[in-house]
Design a protein around this motif. Sequence first.
Motif, PDB file in Angstrom:
ATOM      1  N   THR A 145     -18.957  30.701  47.042  1.00  0.00           N
ATOM      2  CA  THR A 145     -19.640  31.995  47.017  1.00  0.00           C
ATOM      3  C   THR A 145     -20.973  31.922  47.752  1.00  0.00           C
ATOM      4  OG1 THR A 145     -18.691  32.205  44.805  1.00  0.00           O
ATOM      5  CG2 THR A 145     -20.321  33.857  45.439  1.00  0.00           C
ATOM      6  N   GLU A 164     -15.041  31.078  57.928  1.00  0.00           N
ATOM      7  CA  GLU A 164     -14.493  29.930  58.672  1.00  0.00           C
ATOM      8  C   GLU A 164     -14.776  28.615  57.925  1.00  0.00           C
ATOM      9  OE1 GLU A 164     -12.750  29.737  61.413  1.00  0.00           O
ATOM     10  OE2 GLU A 164     -12.968  27.628  61.982  1.00  0.00           O
TER      11      GLU A 164
ATOM     12  N   ILE B 199     -18.246  35.624  41.732  1.00  0.00           N
ATOM     13  CA  ILE B 199     -17.841  34.235  41.493  1.00  0.00           C
ATOM     14  C   ILE B 199     -16.492  34.203  40.789  1.00  0.00           C
ATOM     15  CG2 ILE B 199     -18.374  32.170  40.120  1.00  0.00           C
ATOM     16  CD1 ILE B 199     -21.329  32.675  40.746  1.00  0.00           C
ATOM     17  N   SER B 202     -13.978  34.832  43.387  1.00  0.00           N
ATOM     18  CA  SER B 202     -13.894  33.702  44.323  1.00  0.00           C
ATOM     19  C   SER B 202     -13.121  32.549  43.685  1.00  0.00           C
ATOM     20  CB  SER B 202     -15.290  33.210  44.717  1.00  0.00           C
ATOM     21  OG  SER B 202     -16.100  34.281  45.122  1.00  0.00           O
ATOM     22  N   LEU B 203     -13.320  32.353  42.380  1.00  0.00           N
ATOM     23  CA  LEU B 203     -12.619  31.271  41.689  1.00  0.00           C
ATOM     24  C   LEU B 203     -11.125  31.555  41.613  1.00  0.00           C
ATOM     25  CD1 LEU B 203     -14.998  30.381  38.722  1.00  0.00           C
ATOM     26  CD2 LEU B 203     -14.390  28.934  40.653  1.00  0.00           C
ATOM     27  N   GLN B 204     -10.775  32.828  41.440  1.00  0.00           N
ATOM     28  CA  GLN B 204      -9.351  33.193  41.404  1.00  0.00           C
ATOM     29  C   GLN B 204      -8.671  32.781  42.709  1.00  0.00           C
ATOM     30  OE1 GLN B 204      -8.762  33.845  38.501  1.00  0.00           O
ATOM     31  NE2 GLN B 204      -9.020  35.968  37.884  1.00  0.00           N
ATOM     32  N   MET B 205      -9.449  32.849  43.810  1.00  0.00           N
ATOM     33  CA  MET B 205      -8.915  32.481  45.123  1.00  0.00           C
ATOM     34  C   MET B 205      -8.733  30.980  45.235  1.00  0.00           C
ATOM     35  SD  MET B 205      -8.516  35.218  46.828  1.00  0.00           S
ATOM     36  CE  MET B 205      -8.948  36.920  46.469  1.00  0.00           C
ATOM     37  N   GLY B 206      -9.446  30.250  44.394  1.00  0.00           N
ATOM     38  CA  GLY B 206      -9.300  28.796  44.368  1.00  0.00           C
ATOM     39  C   GLY B 206      -9.966  28.118  45.555  1.00  0.00           C
ATOM     40  N   ASN B 207      -9.768  26.824  45.647  1.00  0.00           N
ATOM     41  CA  ASN B 207     -10.406  26.036  46.702  1.00  0.00           C
ATOM     42  C   ASN B 207      -9.457  25.760  47.865  1.00  0.00           C
ATOM     43  OD1 ASN B 207     -13.064  25.584  45.777  1.00  0.00           O
ATOM     44  ND2 ASN B 207     -12.214  24.324  44.164  1.00  0.00           N
ATOM     45  N   ASN B 208      -8.295  26.387  47.820  1.00  0.00           N
ATOM     46  CA  ASN B 208      -7.330  26.109  48.898  1.00  0.00           C
ATOM     47  C   ASN B 208      -7.659  26.942  50.136  1.00  0.00           C
ATOM     48  OD1 ASN B 208      -6.809  28.460  47.668  1.00  0.00           O
ATOM     49  ND2 ASN B 208      -4.657  28.103  47.263  1.00  0.00           N
ATOM     50  N   GLY B 209      -6.983  26.615  51.213  1.00  0.00           N
ATOM     51  CA  GLY B 209      -7.123  27.398  52.439  1.00  0.00           C
ATOM     52  C   GLY B 209      -8.490  27.269  53.083  1.00  0.00           C
ATOM     53  N   ARG B 210      -9.131  26.142  52.943  1.00  0.00           N
ATOM     54  CA  ARG B 210     -10.431  25.943  53.583  1.00  0.00           C
ATOM     55  C   ARG B 210     -10.291  25.922  55.100  1.00  0.00           C
ATOM     56  NH1 ARG B 210     -14.882  25.691  51.165  1.00  0.00           N
ATOM     57  NH2 ARG B 210     -14.819  25.565  48.913  1.00  0.00           N
ATOM     58  N   GLY B 211     -11.340  26.312  55.771  1.00  0.00           N
ATOM     59  CA  GLY B 211     -11.320  26.399  57.233  1.00  0.00           C
ATOM     60  C   GLY B 211     -11.521  25.053  57.882  1.00  0.00           C
ATOM     61  N   LYS B 212     -11.876  25.126  59.141  1.00  0.00           N
ATOM     62  CA  LYS B 212     -11.988  23.892  59.926  1.00  0.00           C
ATOM     63  C   LYS B 212     -13.399  23.329  59.872  1.00  0.00           C
ATOM     64  CE  LYS B 212      -9.041  26.307  63.029  1.00  0.00           C
ATOM     65  NZ  LYS B 212      -9.250  27.129  64.221  1.00  0.00           N
ATOM     66  N   GLY B 213     -14.139  23.713  58.866  1.00  0.00           N
ATOM     67  CA  GLY B 213     -15.556  23.338  58.835  1.00  0.00           C
ATOM     68  C   GLY B 213     -15.807  21.863  58.613  1.00  0.00           C
ATOM     69  N   SER B 214     -14.814  21.136  58.123  1.00  0.00           N
ATOM     70  CA  SER B 214     -15.077  19.731  57.764  1.00  0.00           C
ATOM     71  C   SER B 214     -14.993  18.812  58.962  1.00  0.00           C
ATOM     72  CB  SER B 214     -14.098  19.273  56.704  1.00  0.00           C
ATOM     73  OG  SER B 214     -12.777  19.445  57.178  1.00  0.00           O
TER      74      SER B 214
END
Lengths: 214, 214
Positions: A145, A164, B199, B202-214
């Motif tokens: 968030t 992103e 929040i 956002s939590l319902q959306m979970g931590n999946n589907g992260r972008g290419k930021g890493s």
Amino acid sequence: MISANRNIRRLLRYRNSLCKMQELGFETVYSYNLGRETGVSPEQVRKDFSQFGIKGNKKGGYNINELLITIREIFRKDELQKVIVVGVGNIGNAILQYKGFQKNMIEIVASFDIDPTKYKKKKLPVPVYSLDKLPKFVVEHKINTAIMTVPERVAQDVADLLIEAGIKGIMNFAPTVLKVPPHIHIVNICIGHELESLIYHSLQMGNNGRGKGS
Amino acid sequence: MISANRNIRRLLRYRNSLCKMQELGFETVYSYNLGRETGVSPEQVRKDFSQFGIKGNKKGGYNINELLITIREIFRKDELQKVIVVGVGNIGNAILQYKGFQKNMIEIVASFDIDPTKYKKKKLPVPVYSLDKLPKFVVEHKINTAIMTVPERVAQDVADLLIEAGIKGIMNFAPTVLKVPPHIHIVNICIGHELESLIYHSLQMGNNGRGKGS
């Protein structure tokens, strides 16, 4: 699982009032007490509670402590929720200084700005990083968030950067309708529009009926 | 005359987009353009305009300049609207510094605080008066609208003072449901509750589907 936003906001209003009642030494609350305090009909209060499997006692009262525990579980208040602020202008700065989030297990852990050197001398409770550090930070600290207090002209670009990086929810203070994918949750707080809408309604009321202030 | 709040907010969003289009040199807009820019269906755009007697041309386009003049008239933007801020804490201060109101003919003319001596050394764009000066000021300057950025524990008392003085509309930043007479218009901006609600989603959306930021 709650689907509508309005339910969530009502739950937060109930929690506020329930905390106050508990501080005052009350143990039980009735739907009409809580409804009166929160501006909700008693029927709606009962409907909301029943949706979460909360039952009243024989006389229709609810145990305040149990209600608060259930609401806390719904909001997962056992885990600290980390949030970032993007854009450290006047509003961003005010939000960084605000101490009311902590009691609800929310912590602002960092802020980001296009020019972090501006804030080196200011006493801020969290570090200010440059925007290019944002993607890595969001991933490493598992941030979901963000509070976005940036000028209108860059709001969409900053939102794109946040999404992103993996941000799922954005609180946007710019008077812009952000274009985001459907899985991203946006809360718009446009103080300017709210104020204009309020002035419009105040003007409809006219200047009559003034109090004894003169 | 517009009755619902939502219409007012949509009109303000249209105005924002129309101003941008005008700056870019456009003269005509279609309901689907404006709808896409503001997140509103083309049908709703046409319905809103027809409610104000605004007609499109033969091809269904609208003259941007005429639209902006009509919206300005609805909001009576020929008159400067004077507003006061009560409570000069972090948020109150940020609002006093905000320069975006002026272009929409809104001027914050004064602020009030329980301890105005605290702000003597600060550079503020308007004077800070003590609360006991508020009733006379409101009457003398014909103020209808107040922005209330005071702590939760005093919010109801300050609202009572404002209403007694003749204020018709209050923008309230405290997480309190104010008890006011029916003719008083309240806009609640509870940043804390909005953030918790965000929040939660956002939590319902979970931590999946992260972008290419890493």
